[in-house]
Design an enzyme around this catalytic site. Sequence first.
Site, PDB file in Angstrom:
ATOM      1  N   ASP A 191       0.880  -1.425  -0.116  1.00  0.00           N
ATOM      2  CA  ASP A 191      -0.231  -0.016  -0.479  1.00  0.00           C
ATOM      3  C   ASP A 191       0.952   1.057  -0.207  1.00  0.00           C
ATOM      4  O   ASP A 191       2.145   1.508   0.753  1.00  0.00           O
ATOM      5  CB  ASP A 191      -1.080   0.082   0.821  1.00  0.00           C
ATOM      6  CG  ASP A 191      -2.003   0.132   0.952  1.00  0.00           C
ATOM      7  OD1 ASP A 191      -2.250   2.009   0.333  1.00  0.00           O
ATOM      8  OD2 ASP A 191      -3.805  -0.219   1.345  1.00  0.00           O
ATOM      9  N   LYS A 219     -11.100   5.724  -6.116  1.00  0.00           N
ATOM     10  CA  LYS A 219     -12.688   5.442  -6.125  1.00  0.00           C
ATOM     11  C   LYS A 219     -13.303   6.496  -5.109  1.00  0.00           C
ATOM     12  O   LYS A 219     -14.230   5.913  -5.099  1.00  0.00           O
ATOM     13  CB  LYS A 219     -12.379   4.401  -4.713  1.00  0.00           C
ATOM     14  CG  LYS A 219     -12.257   5.162  -3.054  1.00  0.00           C
ATOM     15  CD  LYS A 219     -12.192   3.766  -2.322  1.00  0.00           C
ATOM     16  CE  LYS A 219     -12.404   4.450  -1.142  1.00  0.00           C
ATOM     17  NZ  LYS A 219     -12.591   3.223   0.460  1.00  0.00           N
ATOM     18  N   SER A 275     -17.004  -3.618  -9.640  1.00  0.00           N
ATOM     19  CA  SER A 275     -17.663  -2.888  -8.301  1.00  0.00           C
ATOM     20  C   SER A 275     -18.805  -3.418  -9.968  1.00  0.00           C
ATOM     21  O   SER A 275     -18.871  -3.860 -10.424  1.00  0.00           O
ATOM     22  CB  SER A 275     -16.926  -1.376  -9.106  1.00  0.00           C
ATOM     23  OG  SER A 275     -18.386  -0.706  -8.937  1.00  0.00           O
ATOM     24  N   TYR A 298     -14.051   6.293 -12.661  1.00  0.00           N
ATOM     25  CA  TYR A 298     -14.350   5.563 -11.618  1.00  0.00           C
ATOM     26  C   TYR A 298     -14.196   4.429 -12.195  1.00  0.00           C
ATOM     27  O   TYR A 298     -13.440   3.162 -12.686  1.00  0.00           O
ATOM     28  CB  TYR A 298     -14.564   6.806 -10.327  1.00  0.00           C
ATOM     29  CG  TYR A 298     -14.599   5.454  -9.492  1.00  0.00           C
ATOM     30  CD1 TYR A 298     -14.033   4.121  -8.717  1.00  0.00           C
ATOM     31  CD2 TYR A 298     -16.175   4.841  -9.545  1.00  0.00           C
ATOM     32  CE1 TYR A 298     -13.821   3.157  -8.678  1.00  0.00           C
ATOM     33  CE2 TYR A 298     -16.638   3.047  -8.439  1.00  0.00           C
ATOM     34  CZ  TYR A 298     -15.231   2.275  -7.970  1.00  0.00           C
ATOM     35  OH  TYR A 298     -15.353   1.836  -7.746  1.00  0.00           O
ATOM     36  N   LYS A 315     -12.846   0.907 -13.486  1.00  0.00           N
ATOM     37  CA  LYS A 315     -13.539  -1.059 -13.245  1.00  0.00           C
ATOM     38  C   LYS A 315     -13.167  -0.921 -15.054  1.00  0.00           C
ATOM     39  O   LYS A 315     -13.219  -2.955 -15.381  1.00  0.00           O
ATOM     40  CB  LYS A 315     -14.153  -0.879 -12.362  1.00  0.00           C
ATOM     41  CG  LYS A 315     -13.701  -0.231 -11.233  1.00  0.00           C
ATOM     42  CD  LYS A 315     -13.031  -0.580 -10.127  1.00  0.00           C
ATOM     43  CE  LYS A 315     -12.679  -0.341  -8.658  1.00  0.00           C
ATOM     44  NZ  LYS A 315     -12.007  -0.291  -8.605  1.00  0.00           N
ATOM     45  N   ARG A 328     -30.658   0.984  -3.084  1.00  0.00           N
ATOM     46  CA  ARG A 328     -28.871  -0.469  -3.498  1.00  0.00           C
ATOM     47  C   ARG A 328     -29.110  -1.544  -2.130  1.00  0.00           C
ATOM     48  O   ARG A 328     -29.711  -1.110  -1.404  1.00  0.00           O
ATOM     49  CB  ARG A 328     -27.462   0.835  -2.905  1.00  0.00           C
ATOM     50  CG  ARG A 328     -27.502   2.278  -3.227  1.00  0.00           C
ATOM     51  CD  ARG A 328     -27.709   1.895  -4.728  1.00  0.00           C
ATOM     52  NE  ARG A 328     -26.941   3.144  -5.725  1.00  0.00           N
ATOM     53  CZ  ARG A 328     -27.567   3.797  -6.052  1.00  0.00           C
ATOM     54  NH1 ARG A 328     -28.959   3.180  -6.344  1.00  0.00           N
ATOM     55  NH2 ARG A 328     -27.993   4.727  -7.354  1.00  0.00           N
ATOM     56  N   GLY A 386     -26.161  11.394 -12.541  1.00  0.00           N
ATOM     57  CA  GLY A 386     -25.821   9.701 -12.610  1.00  0.00           C
ATOM     58  C   GLY A 386     -26.134   9.471 -11.488  1.00  0.00           C
ATOM     59  O   GLY A 386     -25.913   7.967 -11.547  1.00  0.00           O
ATOM     60  N   ASP A 387     -26.732   9.393 -10.235  1.00  0.00           N
ATOM     61  CA  ASP A 387     -27.180   8.582  -9.408  1.00  0.00           C
ATOM     62  C   ASP A 387     -28.465   7.315 -10.283  1.00  0.00           C
ATOM     63  O   ASP A 387     -29.548   7.829 -11.260  1.00  0.00           O
ATOM     64  CB  ASP A 387     -27.948   8.797  -7.965  1.00  0.00           C
ATOM     65  CG  ASP A 387     -26.798   9.623  -7.659  1.00  0.00           C
ATOM     66  OD1 ASP A 387     -25.734   9.211  -7.325  1.00  0.00           O
ATOM     67  OD2 ASP A 387     -27.335  10.440  -6.431  1.00  0.00           O
TER      68      ASP A 387
END
Length: 339
Positions: free
Chosen positions: A32, A85, A125, A150, A154, A232, A295-296
């Site tokens: 890390d 992220k 994701s 982001y 992925k 969600r 964007g949601d």
Amino acid sequence: MSTILVTGGAGYIGSHTVIELVKAGYDPIIFDNFCNSKPAVLARINKICGKNIPFVVGDIRIREQLEAVFNNFKIDGVIHFAGLKAVGESVQKPLEYYDNNVNGSRMLLSVMKQYNCKNFIFSSSATVYGEPDVVPITEQSPVKRANCPYGQTKVDVEYMGEELQKADPEFSIVLLRYFNPVGAHKSGLIGEDPKGIPNNLMPYLTQVAVGKLKELSIFGNDYPTKDGTCIRDYIHVVDLALGHVKALDHCLNKAGVHIYNLGTGVGYSVLDMVNAFSKAIGYELPHKFAARRPGDVVQCYADPKKAKEELGWEAKLNLDDMTADSYNWQKNNPNGYED
């Protein structure tokens, strides 16, 4: 037992996964650069595990730092968490996100190939599904162009892993598509410690509960859902960590591309979360409604059947566990890992 390099192993999901790897008999090594985590987490991981876990400070983009780890240890597989992220930040800093997440992953896979280490588990994701055509989402649901850098990183790393596996069929490439990780370790020693104002719902809730933030803003209450708020699939981080262990057990040295959704299969609304959290703390959490956020996605939850059938994994912890453990972590660590 197998030695597993855990990139981003000091982060939120990485730290919980390291603990479950040790419990399952694996030998993890933490790698890390602490851009998204704090060195203070290492002593806490060691305390929970009852032994010192090897760690290396390094950046996945720097070949020499990766090579040093592969020279010093016989690495059997890699669980790859290291990545930037934050959705909003990725829109502001796309080049940084592509450099760290995509270029870093390319470097990591290149060094793995060089050292004949062909077991790769990627922390992907549910964002790869975009606005889903149908819910619950299965692994056959189409992967789409993401609506933020982001999410697109992925998608790009998934494709890179799949192309590598075609070119070198000995590789085992595991793509774990998470839904919304929340919660913390039962001990209250480790949990989510975001920098600045949290982007995600649960750390925002916990910081309101301990008085760090005034109230929660719920973005949109006019969605076509049961209470007008987004839905969600929230999953306890310990369940998620156990999903990685099960994927490792099942897919180690098993050539191919293996894709699994890791979620509960239950869709909770934002108001469900607020109500559960209010129950955990014993009073109604201060909240207000605000305009929708661009964007949601309206609703997004998993069909986790494949992981249950093939890995023998399913989420065991419920919404009450998620909220109680999150609150326990924040209450004991109001400033996260800062003293």
